[in-house]
Scaffold this motif. Structure first.
Motif, mmCIF file in Angstrom:
data_model
loop_
_atom_site.group_PDB
_atom_site.id
_atom_site.type_symbol
_atom_site.label_atom_id
_atom_site.label_comp_id
_atom_site.label_asym_id
_atom_site.label_seq_id
_atom_site.Cartn_x
_atom_site.Cartn_y
_atom_site.Cartn_z
ATOM 1 N N LEU A 140 21.833 61.273 134.660
ATOM 2 C CA LEU A 140 22.182 60.903 133.290
ATOM 3 C C LEU A 140 21.264 59.794 132.803
ATOM 4 C CD1 LEU A 140 26.087 60.857 133.529
ATOM 5 C CD2 LEU A 140 24.588 62.755 132.862
ATOM 6 N N VAL A 141 20.879 59.881 131.533
ATOM 7 C CA VAL A 141 19.981 58.895 130.956
ATOM 8 C C VAL A 141 20.794 57.782 130.282
ATOM 9 C CG1 VAL A 141 19.755 60.064 128.716
ATOM 10 C CG2 VAL A 141 17.886 58.612 129.557
ATOM 11 N N HIS A 142 20.287 56.561 130.372
ATOM 12 C CA HIS A 142 20.970 55.429 129.746
ATOM 13 C C HIS A 142 20.652 55.401 128.255
ATOM 14 C CE1 HIS A 142 22.554 51.423 129.058
ATOM 15 N NE2 HIS A 142 21.384 51.053 128.551
ATOM 16 N N MET A 143 21.699 55.534 127.434
ATOM 17 C CA MET A 143 21.566 55.358 125.991
ATOM 18 C C MET A 143 22.646 54.394 125.528
ATOM 19 S SD MET A 143 20.393 58.900 124.163
ATOM 20 C CE MET A 143 21.789 59.931 124.589
ATOM 21 N N THR A 144 22.284 53.549 124.609
ATOM 22 C CA THR A 144 23.212 52.551 124.105
ATOM 23 C C THR A 144 23.039 52.444 122.599
ATOM 24 O OG1 THR A 144 23.963 50.263 124.374
ATOM 25 C CG2 THR A 144 21.578 50.650 124.431
ATOM 26 N N THR A 145 23.815 51.609 121.959
ATOM 27 C CA THR A 145 23.665 51.367 120.523
ATOM 28 C C THR A 145 23.642 49.869 120.301
ATOM 29 O OG1 THR A 145 24.804 53.433 119.955
ATOM 30 C CG2 THR A 145 24.640 51.753 118.233
#
Length: 294
Positions: A140-145
């Protein structure tokens, strides 16, 4: 911009059809504000382009169209710009036109958000180099906001805004869906996408070729909601590129085996793209499949 994510054999989106309530108003918005050019236009439909050859967006007028809110369909489509300078230039352009923007740093990308006159969501973004993306052991790839650094982006602008760059592509599409579990099953077991990120139990992101996402799926505003009706503004369809005819036959067989209706296309529906067949996903969203693409 890493171009291989939007080339075969990846399952990338190449065209989005939108229903709009006032074609003249929408064409004015998409050309003046967003920076498309008109490739071809009739009384009821306009095909929009960045390169003068193919169409990324088509706008279809539906008279007295109702709002797309409260249904499944489009959350946003996302235009991927080639460079950070291009992002800075379009930010300057939006400022000059007093356009209200949302914005976010997603770690893998830097993004702007806005809505067209009918409430159709638009993302305009750039990717950070893929070497800077963080993947965990589960794939899983790290994505944030996080807050977007506008000052840093504007510092790279060169003031040369002349519409969307010719190598802008449809980076991804993000859908509002009714049932996340059933939708995940469709995109990962019937089609060949892989889950690359989850946001709790209400959103997930799928891709091929280790992209951060070719399709986003969420139930934030659409959980248990019905499909978008024909007389509403919003998403009419989107098109996915398949690598070759043999693979297209495999996709068709998997759809039929899973109980999904496959409709053959006997006429060209999308300018500069000839779909082979289409289906409807569990949320009533039509997907065209073509082998025409890079």
């Amino acid at each position: 911009m890493a171009t291989h994510f939007h080339k075969k054999p990846n399952l990338y989106t190449t065209h989005v059809q939108l229903k709009v309530s006032d074609l003249k108003r929408s064409v004015e918005y998409y050309t003046t504000i967003i920076g498309f050019r008109v490739l071809k236009q009739t009384e009821e439909i306009a095909y929009l382009t960045v390169d003068g050859v193919s169409s990324l967006i088509s706008l279809i007028e539906v008279k007295d169209a109702i709002s797309p809110q409260g249904f499944t369909g489009l959350y946003h489509f996302a235009l991927l710009l080639p460079t950070r300078t291009d992002l800075g230039n379009i930010v300057q352009h939006f400022i000059q036109h007093n356009i209200r923007l949302g914005a976010a740093d997603h770690d893998v990308s830097e993004a702007l958000y806005l809505n067209d006159p009918d409430g159709n969501g638009i993302e305009i973004y750039i990717d950070r180099p893929e070497q800077q993306w963080t993947w965990n052991r589960d794939g899983l790839v790290h994505m944030t906001t996080e807050q977007l650094n506008f000052q840093s982006i504007l510092a790279e602008a060169d003031g040369k805004w002349d519409g969307l760059p010719t190598d802008t592509v449809m980076g991804h599409i993000h859908l509002s869906v009714s049932d996340l579990e059933k939708t995940e099953e469709f995109y990962t077991q019937v089609l060949d996408y892989e889950v690359v990120c989850r946001y709790g139990g209400q959103a997930l992101f799928v891709s091929t070729g280790n992209y951060h996402h070719h399709i986003g799926l969420n139930t934030w505003q659409s959980n248990g909601r019905p499909a978008l009706p024909d007389d509403a503004a919003g998403l009419k369809s989107y098109t996915v590129v398949l690598k070759d005819e043999t693979y297209a036959d495999s996709v068709k067989n998997k759809l039929q085996s899973a109980g999904y209706l496959v409709e053959q296309q006997t006429e060209e529906l999308l300018y500069s793209s000839n779909p082979l067949f289409s289906t409807v996903d569990p949320n009533g969203i039509r997907i065209f499949f073509t082998i025409e693409g890079n």
